[in-house]
Design a protein around this motif. Sequence first.
Motif, PDB file in Angstrom:
ATOM      1  N   ILE A 172       6.672  -0.596   6.930  1.00 33.43           N
ATOM      2  CA  ILE A 172       5.774   0.566   6.930  1.00 33.43           C
ATOM      3  C   ILE A 172       4.907   0.907   6.309  1.00 33.43           C
ATOM      4  N   PHE A 173       5.481   0.625   4.519  1.00 32.33           N
ATOM      5  CA  PHE A 173       4.205   0.697   3.846  1.00 32.33           C
ATOM      6  C   PHE A 173       2.941  -1.222   4.274  1.00 32.33           C
ATOM      7  N   TYR A 174       3.614  -2.106   4.493  1.00 31.58           N
ATOM      8  CA  TYR A 174       2.990  -3.393   4.794  1.00 31.58           C
ATOM      9  C   TYR A 174       2.041  -3.563   5.778  1.00 31.58           C
ATOM     10  N   LEU A 175       2.242  -2.751   7.229  1.00 29.88           N
ATOM     11  CA  LEU A 175       2.131  -2.011   8.207  1.00 29.88           C
ATOM     12  C   LEU A 175       0.864  -1.253   7.582  1.00 29.88           C
ATOM     13  N   ALA A 176       0.976  -0.104   7.164  1.00 31.22           N
ATOM     14  CA  ALA A 176       0.459   0.568   6.550  1.00 31.22           C
ATOM     15  C   ALA A 176      -1.206   0.146   6.043  1.00 31.22           C
ATOM     16  N   ALA A 177      -0.886  -0.836   4.899  1.00 31.17           N
ATOM     17  CA  ALA A 177      -1.779  -1.420   4.216  1.00 31.17           C
ATOM     18  C   ALA A 177      -2.377  -2.849   4.563  1.00 31.17           C
ATOM     19  N   LEU A 178      -2.011  -3.102   5.741  1.00 32.39           N
ATOM     20  CA  LEU A 178      -2.479  -3.722   7.128  1.00 32.39           C
ATOM     21  C   LEU A 178      -4.023  -3.486   7.433  1.00 32.39           C
ATOM     22  N   GLN A 179      -3.393  -2.257   8.115  1.00 35.06           N
ATOM     23  CA  GLN A 179      -4.383  -1.400   8.673  1.00 35.06           C
ATOM     24  C   GLN A 179      -5.639  -0.999   8.248  1.00 35.06           C
ATOM     25  N   SER A 180      -5.486  -1.072   7.377  1.00 35.54           N
ATOM     26  CA  SER A 180      -6.216   0.146   6.449  1.00 35.54           C
ATOM     27  C   SER A 180      -7.410  -1.219   5.664  1.00 35.54           C
TER      28      SER A 180
END
Length: 291
Positions: A172-180
């Motif tokens: 979840i944290f990596y997904l949020a970072a990728l979307q930023s």
Amino acid sequence: MSRTSAWLHGWLLLLPAAALLALFTHWPIVGTAWDSFHATSRAGRPAPWVGLENYRVMVADEVFWKSLVNNLWYCLGTIPLSIALAILMALWVNSAMRGRTWLRMAFFTPTILPMIAVANIWLFFYTPQYGMLEQVTGLFGFASRNWLGNPDTALACVTVVAIWKEAGFFMIFYLAALQSIPPALAEAAALEGASRAYYFRRVVFPLLMPTTLFVLVNAVINSFRLVDHIVVMTKGGPNNATSLLLFHIYQVGFSFWDTGYAAALTVVLLAILAAVALAQFFFLDKRVHYQ
């Protein structure tokens, strides 16, 4: 508003959170450190002062050293694999594909399950002769074995359970970072002819370093604080092959009721976590790039 009034106003706003932090974090640490220099109280009498005796007992405790070594192997197994799997899953569900919402939910589902339930599910997988793992390996002609009853495989089995549960949470944290990450970077890399592997290694992964540092600190803490699935699956056996440091503290404190020695073990655990956290920030600080 004067400078003194602003200072006082700021501290008053921080007071409730600071009071809760001191009450439930700092005071228990101080109390545990103080108890580590005392023996266990008996029959309501005050606990006698024993100085460093609990720590001398710890040095001679073979189960403590076995649990510490097991915990180090457990960390080496869970942390890198959980983070690598989380990154792969985040890259997968971040791509333009049909059904990615359902795939994200499938990856995240193990995270919301209680660890006791997860341990019982995997206990069924590892059951000798009847478990799902035995059924699959039996199809290929492999001999039946007791996965959790063998000292050579028991720790690896509980490590797999932790990876399965934690990877979705870190995703979840990596997904949020990728979307930023701005899409213009991918477009520029494509125009320059950069491959996907080169783009990930030179652009994406450096931008993920703040998230990686956060995930790494949490992964280290989790690897030292998980105890419930050990209680359900192996109870530290066979022959202490899956006894982790926190499980050993749990046994000493609540099974043997030696609170003084358990406090000394807890102090050592806190010291290990503090040293590892400081080392992570010290060595990774120059590699973390914030936008």
